[in-house]
Write an enzyme that holds these catalytic residues in place. Structure first.
Site, PDB file in Angstrom:
ATOM      1  N   CYS A   1       1.142  -1.033  -0.192  1.00 16.26           N
ATOM      2  CA  CYS A   1       0.045   0.143   0.077  1.00 16.26           C
ATOM      3  C   CYS A   1       0.590   1.251   0.168  1.00 16.26           C
ATOM      4  O   CYS A   1       1.620   1.303   0.429  1.00 16.26           O
ATOM      5  CB  CYS A   1      -1.581  -0.216   1.249  1.00 16.26           C
ATOM      6  SG  CYS A   1      -1.931   1.438   1.447  1.00 16.26           S
TER       7      CYS A   1
ATOM      8  N   CYS B   1       0.087   4.887   7.036  1.00 15.98           N
ATOM      9  CA  CYS B   1      -0.036   4.403   8.163  1.00 15.98           C
ATOM     10  C   CYS B   1       0.587   3.645   9.305  1.00 15.98           C
ATOM     11  O   CYS B   1       1.010   2.712   9.061  1.00 15.98           O
ATOM     12  CB  CYS B   1      -2.502   3.407   7.960  1.00 15.98           C
ATOM     13  SG  CYS B   1      -2.985   4.119   6.654  1.00 15.98           S
TER      14      CYS B   1
ATOM     15  N   CYS C   1       0.781   0.316  10.116  1.00 19.82           N
ATOM     16  CA  CYS C   1      -0.057  -0.890   9.234  1.00 19.82           C
ATOM     17  C   CYS C   1       0.933  -2.116   9.083  1.00 19.82           C
ATOM     18  O   CYS C   1       2.076  -1.246   8.516  1.00 19.82           O
ATOM     19  CB  CYS C   1      -0.568  -0.063   8.638  1.00 19.82           C
ATOM     20  SG  CYS C   1      -1.559  -1.373   7.170  1.00 19.82           S
TER      21      CYS C   1
ATOM     22  N   CYS D   1     -16.215  -9.139   4.949  1.00 19.73           N
ATOM     23  CA  CYS D   1     -16.052  -7.666   5.224  1.00 19.73           C
ATOM     24  C   CYS D   1     -13.932  -7.732   3.864  1.00 19.73           C
ATOM     25  O   CYS D   1     -13.572  -8.602   4.694  1.00 19.73           O
ATOM     26  CB  CYS D   1     -15.849  -6.871   6.357  1.00 19.73           C
ATOM     27  SG  CYS D   1     -14.255  -5.262   6.250  1.00 19.73           S
TER      28      CYS D   1
ATOM     29  N   CYS E   1     -19.529  -6.126   3.106  1.00 21.97           N
ATOM     30  CA  CYS E   1     -18.835  -4.880   3.739  1.00 21.97           C
ATOM     31  C   CYS E   1     -16.928  -5.179   2.758  1.00 21.97           C
ATOM     32  O   CYS E   1     -16.745  -5.749   2.550  1.00 21.97           O
ATOM     33  CB  CYS E   1     -17.997  -4.886   5.136  1.00 21.97           C
ATOM     34  SG  CYS E   1     -17.959  -3.398   4.876  1.00 21.97           S
TER      35      CYS E   1
ATOM     36  N   CYS F   1     -19.108   2.464   8.268  1.00 20.36           N
ATOM     37  CA  CYS F   1     -19.132   1.338   9.412  1.00 20.36           C
ATOM     38  C   CYS F   1     -17.600   2.702   9.351  1.00 20.36           C
ATOM     39  O   CYS F   1     -16.584   2.425   8.298  1.00 20.36           O
ATOM     40  CB  CYS F   1     -18.240  -0.114   9.035  1.00 20.36           C
ATOM     41  SG  CYS F   1     -17.134  -0.796  10.012  1.00 20.36           S
TER      42      CYS F   1
ATOM     43  N   ARG G   1     -18.308  -2.380  17.604  1.00 21.59           N
ATOM     44  CA  ARG G   1     -17.366  -3.496  17.192  1.00 21.59           C
ATOM     45  C   ARG G   1     -16.398  -3.918  18.088  1.00 21.59           C
ATOM     46  O   ARG G   1     -15.388  -2.797  18.367  1.00 21.59           O
ATOM     47  CB  ARG G   1     -17.287  -4.294  15.828  1.00 21.59           C
ATOM     48  CG  ARG G   1     -17.217  -5.774  14.947  1.00 21.59           C
ATOM     49  CD  ARG G   1     -16.839  -5.531  14.206  1.00 21.59           C
ATOM     50  NE  ARG G   1     -17.390  -5.441  13.404  1.00 21.59           N
ATOM     51  CZ  ARG G   1     -18.425  -4.522  12.500  1.00 21.59           C
ATOM     52  NH1 ARG G   1     -17.218  -3.511  11.820  1.00 21.59           N
ATOM     53  NH2 ARG G   1     -19.678  -4.531  11.972  1.00 21.59           N
TER      54      ARG G   1
HETATM   55  N1  SAM Z   1      -6.493   0.372   3.417  1.00 28.22           N
HETATM   56  C1  SAM Z   1      -8.124   0.678   4.086  1.00 28.22           C
HETATM   57  C2  SAM Z   1      -8.035   1.803   5.189  1.00 28.22           C
HETATM   58  O1  SAM Z   1      -7.421   2.369   4.954  1.00 28.22           O
HETATM   59  O2  SAM Z   1      -9.404   2.045   4.823  1.00 28.22           O
HETATM   60  C3  SAM Z   1      -8.536  -0.543   4.667  1.00 28.22           C
HETATM   61  C4  SAM Z   1      -7.797  -1.608   5.540  1.00 28.22           C
HETATM   62  S1  SAM Z   1      -7.247  -0.695   6.734  1.00 28.22           S
HETATM   63  C5  SAM Z   1      -6.430  -1.874   7.937  1.00 28.22           C
HETATM   64  C6  SAM Z   1      -8.425  -0.867   8.336  1.00 28.22           C
HETATM   65  C7  SAM Z   1      -8.678  -0.130   9.369  1.00 28.22           C
HETATM   66  O3  SAM Z   1      -7.656  -1.127  10.324  1.00 28.22           O
HETATM   67  C8  SAM Z   1      -7.662   1.225  10.194  1.00 28.22           C
HETATM   68  O4  SAM Z   1      -7.869   2.219   9.729  1.00 28.22           O
HETATM   69  C9  SAM Z   1      -7.099   0.696  11.402  1.00 28.22           C
HETATM   70  O5  SAM Z   1      -7.804   1.138  12.037  1.00 28.22           O
HETATM   71  C10 SAM Z   1      -7.063  -0.782  11.594  1.00 28.22           C
HETATM   72  N2  SAM Z   1      -6.320  -0.974  11.712  1.00 28.22           N
HETATM   73  C11 SAM Z   1      -4.873  -0.974  10.799  1.00 28.22           C
HETATM   74  N3  SAM Z   1      -3.432  -2.027  11.144  1.00 28.22           N
HETATM   75  C12 SAM Z   1      -4.378  -2.146  12.782  1.00 28.22           C
HETATM   76  C13 SAM Z   1      -3.424  -2.957  13.614  1.00 28.22           C
HETATM   77  N4  SAM Z   1      -1.996  -3.021  13.721  1.00 28.22           N
HETATM   78  N5  SAM Z   1      -3.853  -3.080  14.840  1.00 28.22           N
HETATM   79  C14 SAM Z   1      -5.339  -2.456  14.971  1.00 28.22           C
HETATM   80  N6  SAM Z   1      -6.349  -2.054  13.466  1.00 28.22           N
HETATM   81  C15 SAM Z   1      -5.354  -2.094  12.671  1.00 28.22           C
HETATM   82  C1  DTB Z   2     -11.219  -2.329  10.985  1.00 30.92           C
HETATM   83  O1  DTB Z   2     -11.658  -1.265  12.326  1.00 30.92           O
HETATM   84  N1  DTB Z   2     -10.748  -3.580  11.958  1.00 30.92           N
HETATM   85  C2  DTB Z   2     -10.486  -3.767  10.537  1.00 30.92           C
HETATM   86  C3  DTB Z   2     -11.314  -4.104  10.104  1.00 30.92           C
HETATM   87  N2  DTB Z   2     -11.814  -2.699  10.263  1.00 30.92           N
HETATM   88  C4  DTB Z   2     -10.885  -3.786   8.063  1.00 30.92           C
HETATM   89  C5  DTB Z   2      -8.972  -4.241  10.066  1.00 30.92           C
HETATM   90  C6  DTB Z   2      -8.130  -4.292  10.997  1.00 30.92           C
HETATM   91  C7  DTB Z   2      -6.740  -4.759  10.855  1.00 30.92           C
HETATM   92  C8  DTB Z   2      -5.681  -5.371  12.113  1.00 30.92           C
HETATM   93  C9  DTB Z   2      -3.988  -5.549  11.726  1.00 30.92           C
HETATM   94  C10 DTB Z   2      -4.089  -6.938  10.676  1.00 30.92           C
HETATM   95  O2  DTB Z   2      -4.529  -7.554  10.847  1.00 30.92           O
HETATM   96  O3  DTB Z   2      -3.390  -6.239  10.156  1.00 30.92           O
HETATM   97 FE1  SF4 Z   3      -3.075   1.164   3.186  1.00 33.36          FE
HETATM   98 FE2  SF4 Z   3      -2.376  -0.012   5.728  1.00 33.36          FE
HETATM   99 FE3  SF4 Z   3      -2.696   2.621   5.318  1.00 33.36          FE
HETATM  100 FE4  SF4 Z   3      -5.197   1.029   5.040  1.00 33.36          FE
HETATM  101  S1  SF4 Z   3      -4.610   1.036   7.228  1.00 33.36           S
HETATM  102  S2  SF4 Z   3      -4.467   2.901   3.680  1.00 33.36           S
HETATM  103  S3  SF4 Z   3      -3.576  -1.159   3.591  1.00 33.36           S
HETATM  104  S4  SF4 Z   3      -1.024   1.765   4.950  1.00 33.36           S
END
Ligand code: SAM
Ligand code: DTB
Ligand code: SF4
Length: 327
Positions: A54, A58, A61, A98, A130, A190, A262
């Protein structure tokens, strides 16, 4: 019955954060019982349909191309692979699939058409759909609506003030704009966030305040605790204390009474007793299955056993609580 309000002040929300925890949970439990069936928990299963690589930064992530994490980049899954995951999720009690893609925003073309097809096919097998695909234009949201998408996940993550410390490649306002585009298209929203990023209590206040003062509350509010991932800038953050998780759930429940709250990422660090307190405090939805997107989660059997111990049941599809949710 507490009305659904959109005029919460930061002071009121700050007061909730300062309340003795058990008083807060007691109030949240009462609100929860006014709006929802307290014996039901909605199950939603995640599938990472396109993982890693990506362009966004973030800090939490595992999928950002900017960090050296244990996650490999993969191409978009085939619709058949996604449907197989959906069948397993449905057979295990999930009512919603989702699908997440590690994109900044979808681009027109083959992959986009394929995601629209996944949405149609998941609906056709009798599950809610979703997706979470990054930023969307109004037209893209409209196309997803036409494909029958039930919900779009797009988290605001934290307060407007702290956002820039976690993500630099887009702005808080970009997130709000996408949420508006999704709402305009008539798709359920959501939207929630993460705790444990190093934010202050005031940032948690600002995060809840932003969601609770939206003209329409999100249909679902995921509350995630950071799952720290090696190689990310937040890779060595300590785990969130369970009472802080419980407090966040309670504040979300009181301020957004009709929404589904959730209990999301981070459940593996919670004991069963702490998760039970989250359900008491108003959580009525979980992510199920042994992986979230890239990290671990309790498996279906473990969650089935937890629900049984607590006398809870899986929420069936289209539960009547929607009647009460109109605001
Ligand atoms: N790329 C898309 C976006 O950013 O909207 C969707 C996927 S992103 C993984 C969705 C959400 O998962 C993020 O906004 C964050 O709140 C949560 N998330 C991602 N990585 C995480 C982590 N390591 N621990 C907890 N929550 C996480
Ligand atoms: C949300 O709030 N949590 C989910 C979903 N929306 C997409 C993602 C959690 C991701 C946790 C870290 C991972 O598994 O990479
Ligand atoms: Fe990309 Fe992860 Fe950020 Fe979603 S949360 S925009 S997958 S870097």
């Amino acid at each position: 019955m507490n009305a659904v309000r959109h005029d919460w002040t930061r002071e009121e929300i700050r007061d909730l954060f300062n309340r003795p925890l058990l008083d807060l949970v007691f109030e949240a439990a009462a609100v929860h019982r006014n709006y929802h069936n307290p014996h039901e928990v909605q199950w939603s299963t995640l599938v990472s349909v396109k993982t890693g690589g990506c362009p966004e930064d973030c800090s939490y992530c595992s999928q950002s191309a900017r960090y050296d994490t244990p996650v490999d980049r993969t191409p978009l899954m085939s619709t058949e692979e996604v449907l197989e995951a959906a069948r397993i999720a449905k057979a295990n009690g999930s009512t919603r699939l989702c699908m997440g893609a590690a994109w900044r925003q979808p681009r027109p073309g083959k992959d986009w058409e394929q995601v629209l097809d996944m949405v149609r096919q998941v609906n056709a097998m009798g599950m809610e759909s979703c997706v979470t695909l990054g930023m969307l234009t109004e037209e893209q949201a409209q196309q997803l609506a036409e494909a029958g998408l039930t919900n779009y996940n797009h988290n605001i993550d934290t307060s407007p003030e702290f956002y820039g410390k976690i993500i630099s490649t887009r702005k808080f306002e970009d997130r709000i704009r996408t949420i508006e585009n999704v709402q305009k298209a008539g798709i359920g929203v959501c939207s929630g966030g993460i705790i444990g990023l190093g934010e202050s209590t005031e940032d948690r206040v600002g995060f809840i305040h932003t969601l609770a003062t939206l003209a329409k509350h999100p249909d679902s509010v995921p509350i995630n605790a950071l799952v720290s991932v090696e190689g990310t800038p937040l890779g060595d953050r300590p785990p969130v204390e369970s009472f802080e998780f419980i407090r966040m759930i309670a504040v979300a429940r009181i301020t957004m009474p009709a929404s589904n709250v959730r209990l999301s990422a981070g459940r593996l660090t919670l004991t069963e007793e702490a998760q039970a307190m989250c359900f008491l405090a108003g959580a009525n939805s979980i992510f199920t299955g042994e992986t979230l997107l890239t990290t671990e989660n309790p498996g279906f059997d473990q969650d089935q056993s937890l629900l049984k111990k607590l006398g809870l049941k899986n929420q069936p599809l289209h539960a009547v609580e929607l009647e009460l949710c109109k605001d």
